[in-house]
Design a protein around this motif. Structure first.
Motif, PDB file in Angstrom:
ATOM      1  N   LYS A 159       0.822  -1.208   0.000  1.00 48.85           N
ATOM      2  CA  LYS A 159       0.000   0.000   0.000  1.00 48.85           C
ATOM      3  C   LYS A 159       0.857   1.259   0.000  1.00 48.85           C
ATOM      4  N   VAL A 160       0.304   2.307  -0.560  1.00 45.30           N
ATOM      5  CA  VAL A 160       0.887   3.638  -0.459  1.00 45.30           C
ATOM      6  C   VAL A 160       0.783   4.075   1.000  1.00 45.30           C
ATOM      7  N   ALA A 161       1.724   4.880   1.461  1.00 49.47           N
ATOM      8  CA  ALA A 161       1.856   5.145   2.896  1.00 49.47           C
ATOM      9  C   ALA A 161       0.791   6.061   3.474  1.00 49.47           C
ATOM     10  N   TRP A 162      -0.099   6.588   2.640  1.00 47.70           N
ATOM     11  CA  TRP A 162      -1.278   7.247   3.204  1.00 47.70           C
ATOM     12  C   TRP A 162      -2.483   6.990   2.313  1.00 47.70           C
ATOM     13  N   SER A 163      -3.656   7.328   2.817  1.00 51.87           N
ATOM     14  CA  SER A 163      -4.909   6.905   2.196  1.00 51.87           C
ATOM     15  C   SER A 163      -5.182   7.642   0.893  1.00 51.87           C
ATOM     16  N   ASP A 164      -6.205   7.151   0.182  1.00 45.64           N
ATOM     17  CA  ASP A 164      -6.560   7.774  -1.093  1.00 45.64           C
ATOM     18  C   ASP A 164      -6.997   9.223  -0.915  1.00 45.64           C
ATOM     19  N   ARG A 165      -7.667   9.540   0.202  1.00 51.39           N
ATOM     20  CA  ARG A 165      -8.058  10.933   0.431  1.00 51.39           C
ATOM     21  C   ARG A 165      -6.835  11.827   0.596  1.00 51.39           C
ATOM     22  N   MET A 166      -5.841  11.339   1.333  1.00 50.51           N
ATOM     23  CA  MET A 166      -4.622  12.118   1.522  1.00 50.51           C
ATOM     24  C   MET A 166      -3.869  12.282   0.206  1.00 50.51           C
ATOM     25  N   VAL A 167      -3.845  11.235  -0.596  1.00 49.38           N
ATOM     26  CA  VAL A 167      -3.220  11.336  -1.916  1.00 49.38           C
ATOM     27  C   VAL A 167      -3.882  12.445  -2.715  1.00 49.38           C
ATOM     28  N   SER A 168      -5.207  12.436  -2.736  1.00 46.84           N
ATOM     29  CA  SER A 168      -5.942  13.432  -3.502  1.00 46.84           C
ATOM     30  C   SER A 168      -5.737  14.835  -2.949  1.00 46.84           C
ATOM     31  N   LEU A 169      -5.863  14.979  -1.641  1.00 47.83           N
ATOM     32  CA  LEU A 169      -5.792  16.307  -1.025  1.00 47.83           C
ATOM     33  C   LEU A 169      -4.413  16.929  -1.203  1.00 47.83           C
TER      34      LEU A 169
END
Length: 254
Positions: A118-128
């Motif tokens: 997994k990427v080290a932070w969530s999809d929301r964090m990626v987007s934001l």
């Protein structure tokens, strides 16, 4: 008369000149520095799965640890690299990690050879956070034409992420995978079940929850840039002009 232990005036002047020159250069070049630093910040989470794939577990786990203070890192709400799918539903994670709904246990799952990492932070964090340097780069060519976003307009762009995030928190109080945002039956009823079940249920990429996290994160990031960056630009321009005028009066080259 100066105190015996005081720094000599010449040294104080030299230090002040060096400091002013540093501030002046930063004021003239703050935007490239922002892009570099923010690029590293949003890029490091993607290097965690790369490091794990390459066998550099120490580096990968260090990145996961650093970003664990910034994000819940729940695997069912994260992107994955080097696996058959870019994201996985909770049931798939549980098949590998165990039948747990404890978020403290779930967030510890970083991946497996059959799923990827997994990427080290969530999809929301990626987007934001990714939307901020992207929006800033788009804003820069038009910086002299665009005024700062009014607060009411920023609130309008921030409202979706507030509603979506708060509803997720409330939903998770019923237990991970058990809340109203996990089934989204309310949405299915509103839309007459026109979309496939995978759109309504869960958090995997392509689901309603996933789309909402991506869209609301991007809206908030764009709002932050439009609100704050015109003011930041004015601040650095004013600082550069003040220092430039000061050096000109003193006859000291910048």
């Amino acid at each position: 008369m100066d105190h015996p232990n005081a720094i000599p005036r010449r040294h104080r002047n030299d230090s002040a000149i060096l400091l002013n020159r540093a501030v002046f250069r930063l004021s003239r070049n703050w935007f490239p520095w922002f892009l570099v630093i923010s690029g590293i910040y949003v890029g490091l989470p993607w290097l965690a799965p790369v490091a794990m794939r390459m066998g550099w577990e120490g580096i990968g786990r260090a990145i996961y640890f650093m970003y664990s203070f910034l994000c819940h890192q729940l695997p069912q709400r994260s992107f994955f690299l080097f696996g058959p799918s870019p994201s996985y539903p909770l049931a798939t994670i549980q098949q590998v990690w165990g039948k747990t709904v404890d978020p403290v246990v779930l967030r510890q799952f970083i991946g497996a050879s059959e799923l990827g990492y997994k990427v080290a932070w969530s999809d929301r964090m990626v987007s934001l956070y990714t939307s901020i340097p992207i929006a800033a780069a788009a804003w820069w060519p038009f910086r002299r034409r665009l005024r700062s976003l009014p607060l009411w307009a920023f609130a309008f762009l921030a409202l979706p992420i507030a509603v979506d995030g708060t509803s997720h928190v409330i939903s998770d109080l019923a237990g991970i995978g058990q809340g109203f945002r996990d089934t989204n039956q309310w949405l299915a009823a509103l839309t007459g079940y026109r979309f496939p079940p995978t759109y309504y249920a869960g958090d995997a990429l392509g689901s309603f929850n996933s789309w909402m996290r991506l869209i609301t994160g991007a809206l908030f990031g764009m709002g932050v840039v439009w609100l704050a960056f015109p003011a930041i630009l004015d601040f650095f321009q004013d600082a550069a002009e003040v220092i430039e005028a000061k050096f000109k009066r003193a006859g000291v080259p910048l």
